[in-house]
Design a protein around this motif. Structure first.
Motif, PDB file in Angstrom:
ATOM      1  N   ILE A 147      -5.552   3.172 -12.913  1.00 23.05           N
ATOM      2  CA  ILE A 147      -5.003   4.254 -13.736  1.00 23.05           C
ATOM      3  C   ILE A 147      -4.329   5.298 -12.856  1.00 23.05           C
ATOM      4  CG2 ILE A 147      -5.597   6.174 -15.241  1.00 23.05           C
ATOM      5  CD1 ILE A 147      -7.713   4.416 -16.520  1.00 23.05           C
ATOM      6  N   ALA A 148      -4.954   5.653 -11.740  1.00 24.34           N
ATOM      7  CA  ALA A 148      -4.373   6.652 -10.840  1.00 24.34           C
ATOM      8  C   ALA A 148      -3.013   6.198 -10.315  1.00 24.34           C
ATOM      9  CB  ALA A 148      -5.328   6.913  -9.680  1.00 24.34           C
ATOM     10  N   ILE A 149      -2.927   4.931  -9.921  1.00 23.09           N
ATOM     11  CA  ILE A 149      -1.668   4.402  -9.390  1.00 23.09           C
ATOM     12  C   ILE A 149      -0.558   4.470 -10.433  1.00 23.09           C
ATOM     13  CG2 ILE A 149      -0.509   2.275  -8.649  1.00 23.09           C
ATOM     14  CD1 ILE A 149      -3.141   1.493  -7.261  1.00 23.09           C
ATOM     15  N   ASN A 150      -0.828   3.973 -11.618  1.00 20.40           N
ATOM     16  CA  ASN A 150       0.219   3.888 -12.628  1.00 20.40           C
ATOM     17  C   ASN A 150       0.521   5.234 -13.263  1.00 20.40           C
ATOM     18  OD1 ASN A 150       1.025   0.876 -12.972  1.00 20.40           O
ATOM     19  ND2 ASN A 150      -1.186   0.856 -12.682  1.00 20.40           N
ATOM     20  N   PHE A 151      -0.450   6.135 -13.247  1.00 19.36           N
ATOM     21  CA  PHE A 151      -0.166   7.508 -13.666  1.00 19.36           C
ATOM     22  C   PHE A 151       0.821   8.157 -12.702  1.00 19.36           C
ATOM     23  CE2 PHE A 151      -0.982  12.061 -13.476  1.00 19.36           C
ATOM     24  CZ  PHE A 151      -0.846  12.420 -14.805  1.00 19.36           C
ATOM     25  N   LEU A 152       0.643   7.916 -11.404  1.00 22.08           N
ATOM     26  CA  LEU A 152       1.570   8.462 -10.410  1.00 22.08           C
ATOM     27  C   LEU A 152       2.979   7.918 -10.624  1.00 22.08           C
ATOM     28  CD1 LEU A 152      -0.439   8.480  -7.056  1.00 22.08           C
ATOM     29  CD2 LEU A 152       0.609  10.451  -8.181  1.00 22.08           C
ATOM     30  N   PHE A 153       3.069   6.633 -10.903  1.00 23.46           N
ATOM     31  CA  PHE A 153       4.383   6.047 -11.155  1.00 23.46           C
ATOM     32  C   PHE A 153       5.047   6.707 -12.360  1.00 23.46           C
ATOM     33  CE2 PHE A 153       2.907   1.784  -9.174  1.00 23.46           C
ATOM     34  CZ  PHE A 153       3.311   2.207  -7.921  1.00 23.46           C
ATOM     35  N   ALA A 154       4.291   6.904 -13.433  1.00 18.37           N
ATOM     36  CA  ALA A 154       4.853   7.510 -14.640  1.00 18.37           C
ATOM     37  C   ALA A 154       5.244   8.965 -14.398  1.00 18.37           C
ATOM     38  CB  ALA A 154       3.858   7.411 -15.794  1.00 18.37           C
ATOM     39  N   ALA A 155       4.435   9.686 -13.624  1.00 15.36           N
ATOM     40  CA  ALA A 155       4.665  11.112 -13.417  1.00 15.36           C
ATOM     41  C   ALA A 155       5.827  11.388 -12.467  1.00 15.36           C
ATOM     42  CB  ALA A 155       3.398  11.770 -12.881  1.00 15.36           C
ATOM     43  N   THR A 156       6.075  10.488 -11.515  1.00 17.92           N
ATOM     44  CA  THR A 156       7.127  10.735 -10.530  1.00 17.92           C
ATOM     45  C   THR A 156       8.417  10.003 -10.896  1.00 17.92           C
ATOM     46  OG1 THR A 156       6.204   8.957  -9.145  1.00 17.92           O
ATOM     47  CG2 THR A 156       5.531  11.222  -8.655  1.00 17.92           C
ATOM     48  N   ASP A 157       8.401   8.668 -10.785  1.00 12.67           N
ATOM     49  CA  ASP A 157       9.620   7.908 -11.031  1.00 12.67           C
ATOM     50  C   ASP A 157       9.257   6.440 -11.199  1.00 12.67           C
ATOM     51  OD1 ASP A 157      12.174   6.919 -11.192  1.00 12.67           O
ATOM     52  OD2 ASP A 157      12.788   7.497  -9.170  1.00 12.67           O
TER      53      ASP A 157
END
Length: 635
Positions: free
Chosen positions: A442-452
């Motif tokens: 979840i942390a990894i894919n949240f970062l992807f969604a939040a940044t780019d």
């Protein structure tokens, strides 16, 4: 309301809000699709000729320039749009030599996308039309509301917002339903164990690439959700003809959204025949096949009609009319597929660049779960493996296997759906390990969604250094993480700076510069580059203008490349991508806090309801008595 219904509502609400929280901005893929949606709704036409080329017209306004047989006239000068080759050579899209009085330009210099096909004198997306079809209702409502309000949709801000809302109420909405379907299916696979099924749905919806790509007008999530919907109906509603027909309709929509899904559609039909034959005999299997085929007929007729109008034949494929540079020559299938590459197969599994298990380690529990399915659900296990392997092998065979600008193996998102479902056995048998892997995912894919979600790391020239192979780049550790916490993609920027300094050193050495003078010049040279990055300039390093911590993509829906209409650092470039929280906390990590608070609030309410129902004894508790399969099917 039963606990199961409350969980359905929770999952749908959280997913829809989370998927709608982020607007990823523009790019070739989504721009060509949105142009087609606009053409269908605003223009009543199929080609994107009139919704393809934009130029600034003062202030917020944009002006659209119609394209006629590959030519566009901006001002008084006509220009012929051209495909761009590997060496930068230009080939007119219409195949007609450029006359002396006319200029020639690369498509993406003047148009909003290079992901297009050109046939019979018109431009179309080089994608199957299924996603455009499902996005039309959302944009129809948006467009007609704005007409009532006398708003001009051809302003950069309204165009951006309209594309975001269209994506939310098509891809985002369908993806949210997909998360609920994952819960329902996992509930049946687990014998009615509520919380393992719940965490499985969370893993699928937020712990895989399904999350960041639910925020984009791409086809992967829609394909996955349609296939999940078809399987859900065949798995739990198999005895009702109308639901079997609906399963066929959903399967057909998956196939015209992503042509690769045509193979899983066949697997679903085979699964239907086998299960009906075993449960009710040959006559029932034949009847079910008829209803399934009837459902398929609608999407099949739609794609044939579309292809006839756009490409001249019901069986033509859009990819045959795209940029010839995208089409490989030699012993290949459809100009794009060869023999599966073993190196690519490994990269797609574990590499930091495109590894499915690297970006979503929770899926390792899916492999464990598939092994456990062989006793209770052997047919379903075979179906899951067949569907997942189809997308995996096709990806390994595709010459563009890396998927361009992306934060992971986006072509495998439909496979992810059927690899995530067996995770329910991991949450049942190995709850602590599964919970740990879920938190990381979840942390990894949240970062992807939040940044780019469309990371250029390892693919775009702006984010590649020297001769380093693309598979060594990490969209996570070299792009999203440093952007979120440091505001720049420093690992890649430092490599690019070192490369520039080394080139400068070679020039100084060739010029015979003394060591002391050379050292001083190089230090000043490097300091100047780093200052330009701190200033957010795209000169000399375009990646230096990609500024975090959130909503990094500076490209708009009206642009075919970064800064083709709006300069780096301009308000337009900054707000081409955004998240909802930035209306209160612009360019800040605090912008994601309201979303997290919303999830926490709903989660607290769900936990209280679960406690009242006596269904929860802890984070991964199960029901006192499994729900009978008949009762689940009845719902």
């Amino acid at each position: 309301m039963s606990l199961q219904r409350r969980i359905d509502c929770f999952l749908f609400s959280v997913a829809l809000v989370a998927f709608g929280w982020f607007n990823q901005g523009g790019g070739w893929n989504q721009n060509s699709r949105f142009a087609e949606v606009r053409a269908m709704v605003d223009g009543g036409e199929i080609s994107i000729d009139n919704y393809f080329c934009y130029q600034r017209s003062g202030g917020k306004a944009l002006r659209r320039y119609p394209v006629i047989n590959g030519d566009v006239t901006i001002g008084a000068k006509p220009t012929r749009l051209c495909w761009v080759g590997d060496n930068g050579d230009l080939t007119p899209v219409n195949g007609i030599e450029i006359p002396t009085q006319m200029g020639g330009n690369a498509i993406d210099d003047l148009a909003c996308s290079g992901d297009v096909s050109f046939a019979l004198g018109h431009f179309h997306p080089n994608k199957p039309p299924g996603l455009s079809f499902v996005a039309v209702p959302a944009y129809f409502v948006i467009s007609h509301f704005e007409r009532l309000m006398h708003r001009n949709p051809d302003t950069w801000w309204l165009l951006d917002v309209n594309a975001w809302l269209t994506s939310l109420f098509s891809v985002g909405l369908i993806s949210a339903v997909g998360v609920v379907l994952a819960f329902r299916i996992a509930l049946r696979l687990s014998g009615g164990r509520t919380w393992p099924a719940f965490w499985t749905a969370i893993a699928f919806g937020f712990g895989t690439l399904f999350f960041p790509f639910a925020t984009l007008l791409f086809d992967h999530n829609v394909t996955a959700s349609f296939l999940l919907g078809a399987f859900y109906l065949l798995f739990l509603q198999w005895q009702r003809a109308r639901w079997v027909a609906l399963a066929g309709l959903l399967a057909g929509m998956a196939a015209i959204t992503n042509y690769v899904a045509a193979v899983p559609v066949g697997f679903l039909g085979l699964y239907l025949l086998i299960t009906h034959w075993r449960r009710a005999g040959a006559a029932s299997a034949v009847k079910a096949a008829f209803w399934y085929g009837l459902g398929l007929a609608g999407p099949l007729a739609a794609i044939c009609a579309y292809n006839k109008v756009c490409y001249g034949s019901p069986f033509a494929l859009c990819n045959a009319f795209q940029n010839p540079n995208f089409i490989e020559t030699g012993p290949v299938f459809l100009g794009m597929f060869g023999i599966p590459d073993p190196a690519v197969a490994l990269i797609l599994l574990i590499s930091p660049f495109r590894g499915i298990f690297y970006g979503a380690p929770i899926l390792a529990m899916g492999i464990y779960g598939l092994c456990r399915m062989r006793r209770g659900f052997p047919a379903e296990m075979g179906l899951f493996i067949a569907i997942a392997l189809t997308f995996y092998l096709v990806n390994c065979s595709f010459f563009g296997w890396h998927a361009g600008y992306a934060c992971g193996p986006r072509y495998l998102i439909p496979a992810t759906a059927f690899l995530a479902l067996p995770c329910v056995y991991g949450f049942m048998r190995l709850p602590r390990l599964s919970g740990f892997l879920l938190a990381i995912s979840i942390a990894i894919n949240f970062l992807f969604a939040a940044t780019d979600a469309e990371s250029p790391a390892g693919v775009g020239d702006l984010a590649m250094a020297g001769d380093r192979e693309m598979y060594w780049y990490s969209p996570l550790t070299e792009y999203s993480l440093p952007l979120f916490f440091e505001g720049r993609a420093w690992p890649i920027l430092n490599m690019l700076i070192d490369q520039r300094v080394e080139n400068q050193k070679e020039q100084l050495d060739d010029a015979g510069t003394s060591p002391d003078a050379e050292k001083q010049i190089l230090q000043s040279f490097e300091a100047g580059i780093r200052q330009s990055i701190r200033d957010g300039s795209d000169d000399p390093l375009p990646l230096g203008s990609y500024v975090g911590p959130v909503s990094v993509n500076p490209t708009g829906v009206c642009e075919g490349g970064y800064y083709s209409l709006f300069a780096a650092g301009s308000p337009q470039a900054r707000w081409n991508s955004f998240n909802v929280g930035e209306f209160w906390f612009p360019e800040s990590r605090w912008s994601v806090v309201p979303l997290l608070a919303f999830v926490a609030l709903l989660g607290t309410g769900l936990a209280r309801e679960a406690a009242r129902a006596g269904a929860a004894r802890g984070g991964l508790a199960v029901l006192d008595e499994p729900i009978p399969a008949e009762e689940i099917a009845a719902e």
